[in-house]
Design an enzyme around this catalytic site. Structure first.
Site, PDB file in Angstrom:
ATOM      1  N   ARG A   1       0.860  -1.177   0.000  1.00  0.00           N
ATOM      2  CA  ARG A   1       0.000   0.000   0.000  1.00  0.00           C
ATOM      3  C   ARG A   1       0.894   1.225   0.000  1.00  0.00           C
ATOM      4  O   ARG A   1       1.948   1.237   0.649  1.00  0.00           O
ATOM      5  CB  ARG A   1      -0.923   0.033   1.229  1.00  0.00           C
ATOM      6  CG  ARG A   1      -2.107  -0.926   1.155  1.00  0.00           C
ATOM      7  CD  ARG A   1      -3.133  -0.511   0.093  1.00  0.00           C
ATOM      8  NE  ARG A   1      -4.261  -1.424   0.013  1.00  0.00           N
ATOM      9  CZ  ARG A   1      -4.363  -2.483  -0.784  1.00  0.00           C
ATOM     10  NH1 ARG A   1      -3.377  -2.768  -1.621  1.00  0.00           N
ATOM     11  NH2 ARG A   1      -5.444  -3.223  -0.791  1.00  0.00           N
TER      12      ARG A   1
ATOM     13  N   GLU B   1      -2.770   7.710  -4.490  1.00  0.00           N
ATOM     14  CA  GLU B   1      -3.224   7.102  -5.750  1.00  0.00           C
ATOM     15  C   GLU B   1      -4.715   7.256  -6.004  1.00  0.00           C
ATOM     16  O   GLU B   1      -5.166   7.172  -7.153  1.00  0.00           O
ATOM     17  CB  GLU B   1      -2.846   5.619  -5.797  1.00  0.00           C
ATOM     18  CG  GLU B   1      -3.640   4.741  -4.826  1.00  0.00           C
ATOM     19  CD  GLU B   1      -3.298   3.256  -4.961  1.00  0.00           C
ATOM     20  OE1 GLU B   1      -2.108   2.913  -4.946  1.00  0.00           O
ATOM     21  OE2 GLU B   1      -4.237   2.451  -5.086  1.00  0.00           O
TER      22      GLU B   1
ATOM     23  N   HIS C   1      -1.346   0.268  -9.722  1.00  0.00           N
ATOM     24  CA  HIS C   1      -2.050  -0.710  -8.887  1.00  0.00           C
ATOM     25  C   HIS C   1      -2.644  -1.848  -9.733  1.00  0.00           C
ATOM     26  O   HIS C   1      -3.848  -2.122  -9.706  1.00  0.00           O
ATOM     27  CB  HIS C   1      -3.162  -0.016  -8.064  1.00  0.00           C
ATOM     28  CG  HIS C   1      -3.475  -0.743  -6.786  1.00  0.00           C
ATOM     29  ND1 HIS C   1      -3.745  -0.099  -5.609  1.00  0.00           N
ATOM     30  CD2 HIS C   1      -3.562  -2.072  -6.509  1.00  0.00           C
ATOM     31  CE1 HIS C   1      -3.991  -0.996  -4.663  1.00  0.00           C
ATOM     32  NE2 HIS C   1      -3.882  -2.197  -5.197  1.00  0.00           N
TER      33      HIS C   1
HETATM   34  P1  NAI Z   1      -1.418 -11.405   4.577  1.00  0.00           P
HETATM   35  O1  NAI Z   1      -2.365 -10.953   5.637  1.00  0.00           O
HETATM   36  O2  NAI Z   1      -1.429 -12.836   4.137  1.00  0.00           O
HETATM   37  O3  NAI Z   1       0.090 -11.067   5.029  1.00  0.00           O
HETATM   38  C1  NAI Z   1       0.484  -9.856   5.593  1.00  0.00           C
HETATM   39  C2  NAI Z   1       1.720 -10.136   6.440  1.00  0.00           C
HETATM   40  O4  NAI Z   1       2.243  -8.900   6.897  1.00  0.00           O
HETATM   41  C3  NAI Z   1       1.404 -10.999   7.684  1.00  0.00           C
HETATM   42  O5  NAI Z   1       2.288 -12.100   7.756  1.00  0.00           O
HETATM   43  C4  NAI Z   1       1.620 -10.024   8.843  1.00  0.00           C
HETATM   44  O6  NAI Z   1       2.090 -10.665  10.025  1.00  0.00           O
HETATM   45  C5  NAI Z   1       2.661  -9.098   8.231  1.00  0.00           C
HETATM   46  N1  NAI Z   1       2.797  -7.843   8.936  1.00  0.00           N
HETATM   47  C6  NAI Z   1       1.862  -7.177   9.673  1.00  0.00           C
HETATM   48  N2  NAI Z   1       2.408  -6.078  10.226  1.00  0.00           N
HETATM   49  C7  NAI Z   1       3.712  -6.057   9.817  1.00  0.00           C
HETATM   50  C8  NAI Z   1       4.789  -5.158  10.073  1.00  0.00           C
HETATM   51  N3  NAI Z   1       4.655  -4.093  10.874  1.00  0.00           N
HETATM   52  N4  NAI Z   1       5.971  -5.431   9.488  1.00  0.00           N
HETATM   53  C9  NAI Z   1       6.137  -6.530   8.722  1.00  0.00           C
HETATM   54  N5  NAI Z   1       5.157  -7.408   8.452  1.00  0.00           N
HETATM   55  C10 NAI Z   1       3.950  -7.161   9.000  1.00  0.00           C
HETATM   56  O7  NAI Z   1      -1.658 -10.426   3.346  1.00  0.00           O
HETATM   57  P2  NAI Z   1      -1.292 -10.666   1.818  1.00  0.00           P
HETATM   58  O8  NAI Z   1      -2.423 -11.321   1.124  1.00  0.00           O
HETATM   59  O9  NAI Z   1       0.058 -11.269   1.701  1.00  0.00           O
HETATM   60  O10 NAI Z   1      -1.247  -9.153   1.290  1.00  0.00           O
HETATM   61  C11 NAI Z   1      -0.287  -8.240   1.781  1.00  0.00           C
HETATM   62  C12 NAI Z   1      -0.673  -6.843   1.362  1.00  0.00           C
HETATM   63  O11 NAI Z   1      -0.521  -6.718  -0.052  1.00  0.00           O
HETATM   64  C13 NAI Z   1      -2.158  -6.475   1.589  1.00  0.00           C
HETATM   65  O12 NAI Z   1      -2.392  -6.039   2.912  1.00  0.00           O
HETATM   66  C14 NAI Z   1      -2.371  -5.389   0.595  1.00  0.00           C
HETATM   67  O13 NAI Z   1      -2.078  -4.145   1.205  1.00  0.00           O
HETATM   68  C15 NAI Z   1      -1.340  -5.671  -0.508  1.00  0.00           C
HETATM   69  N6  NAI Z   1      -1.972  -6.084  -1.762  1.00  0.00           N
HETATM   70  C16 NAI Z   1      -1.664  -5.389  -2.898  1.00  0.00           C
HETATM   71  C17 NAI Z   1      -2.230  -5.723  -4.102  1.00  0.00           C
HETATM   72  C18 NAI Z   1      -1.889  -5.016  -5.368  1.00  0.00           C
HETATM   73  O14 NAI Z   1      -2.567  -5.206  -6.382  1.00  0.00           O
HETATM   74  N7  NAI Z   1      -0.837  -4.196  -5.409  1.00  0.00           N
HETATM   75  C19 NAI Z   1      -3.219  -6.806  -4.188  1.00  0.00           C
HETATM   76  C20 NAI Z   1      -3.434  -7.527  -2.942  1.00  0.00           C
HETATM   77  C21 NAI Z   1      -2.835  -7.145  -1.774  1.00  0.00           C
END
Ligand code: NAI
Length: 334
Positions: free
Chosen positions: A234, A263, A295
């Site tokens: 993000r 964005e 995005h």
């Molecule tokens: P997820 O929930 O499976 O993984 C997120 C990870 O980040 C978790 O392991 C969590 O413990 C960790 N985390 C939380 N706080 C943290 C911190 N302070 N420092 C380091 N790690 C931390 O989520 P997923 O599916 O892997 O997605 C991750 C992010 O990707 C989403 O939250 C979203 O913002 C972004 N995203 C972007 C997309 C795009 O099209 N550019 C599409 C889908 C998701």
């Protein structure tokens, strides 16, 4: 249920209609973004369906509640654009798509890494101009390099696996360690160590109060001279102004972005005939070592199909049991 589907494009309609082929829900497609001005379009609907740049703050949620809305079905994994406390107070259930295709986002991240490293964006433009000189296109072998992954959830883990396949050493920072990642050769370290040792830093954590501007001037100073930073999580996880300073100083080697702090006023629309009013974004576009996509990391057929199916399942769950299949509760804010 009658559902107001905001921020819809032709591709959204295609996959949502496919998932709703039985016609269980009446999907009212609306092109505008959901905000205070457009919320009245949801009048008479029991649910809204929203995307990443729709605004679901306390005011908008209160207005939606007044119009009879009792559920918000997010077509995204991220939920940082929803005031979950306000939704809970109002009794509006929130559902999301926790996993649709981690591969889509991880693979796009790799595309940004390869483009920046081998200067594909510049090579493409040069060859079209009949310029076959190689000066300025020098890259490095990924094999043997160190990649730092911030957030080893579903997307981060998929990215770790691909980079391990390239022969990279992978360091990771995540408050919760994944034993599967660790068993596959991912070494968990604290963030300062990750920043200090990585040739490439890739962000895959959610945007929360704790990760807002996680990569700021101080974090950038800790990074290896000339390292690459890639953000497909993000926009606000990165302090864009600090990154511009680091690029100007030459300390940050290259930057790949699929997301940007501001964005919402830019992405998902054709603004090619308009004057760009965002001076920070305009400055980013001037760097030869910056590649930005709007995005689109999620944007594969497989992901859109999965998003539509889960969204409809969330709507079904709410219609049948008053609870989406994948609810987001206020506790997730912690
Ligand atoms: P997820 O929930 O499976 O993984 C997120 C990870 O980040 C978790 O392991 C969590 O413990 C960790 N985390 C939380 N706080 C943290 C911190 N302070 N420092 C380091 N790690 C931390 O989520 P997923 O599916 O892997 O997605 C991750 C992010 O990707 C989403 O939250 C979203 O913002 C972004 N995203 C972007 C997309 C795009 O099209 N550019 C599409 C889908 C998701």
């Amino acid at each position: 249920m009658r559902v107001a589907v905001f921020s819809t494009k032709a591709y959204d309609r295609r996959f949502l209609d496919e998932a709703n082929a039985a016609g269980r829900h009446e999907l009212v497609y609306l092109e505008p973004r959901l905000d205070a001005a457009t919320a009245p379009a949801a009048a008479g609907c029991q649910a809204v369906c929203a995307f990443v740049n729709d605004q679901l703050d306390a005011g908008v949620l209160a207005a939606l509640h007044g119009f009879g809305v009792r559920m918000a079905a997010l077509r995204s994994a991220g939920f940082n654009h929803v005031d979950l406390a306000a939704a809970a107070r109002l009794g509006i259930a929130v559902g999301r798509v926790p996993e649709y295709s981690p591969y889509a986002v991880a693979e796009h991240t790799v595309a940004l890494v390869l483009t920046l490293n081998r200067k594909i964006h510049r090579a493409h433009a040069r060859v079209r101009e009949g310029n076959f000189a190689l000066d300025g296109l020098l890259g490095f072998d990924l094999h043997g390099r160190t990649v730092g992954v911030v957030g080893t959830g579903k997307i981060g883990l998929a990215f770790c696996r691909i980079m391990r396949g390239f022969g990279c050493r992978v360091l990771a920072f995540d408050p919760s360690h994944d034993p599967v990642a660790a068993s596959e050769g991912v070494a968990y370290v604290e963030l300062p160590e990750l920043l200090a040792h990585s040739d490439i830093v890739s962000l895959h954590c959610p945007l929360t109060p704790a990760t807002h501007h996680l990569i700021d001037a101080a974090a950038l100073r800790r990074m290896k001279h000339g390292a690459m930073l890639v953000n497909t999580s993000r926009g606000a996880v990165v302090d864009t102004r600090a990154v511009i300073q680091a690029l100007k100083a030459g300390t940050l080697g290259s930057l790949g972005l699929d997301v940007y702090e501001e964005e919402a006023d830019l992405f998902f629309r054709d603004l090619s005939g308009e004057v760009l009013r965002d001076d920070v974004f305009a400055r980013l576009l001037t760097f030869p070592n910056v590649v930005i996509t709007g995005h689109q990391a999620f944007f594969t057929e497989d992901a859109l199909r999965a998003i539509a199916r889960t969204t409809l399942a969330n709507l079904d769950g709410f219609a049948d049991h008053g609870r989406p299949v994948h609810p987001v509760s206020v506790e997730r804010l912690a």
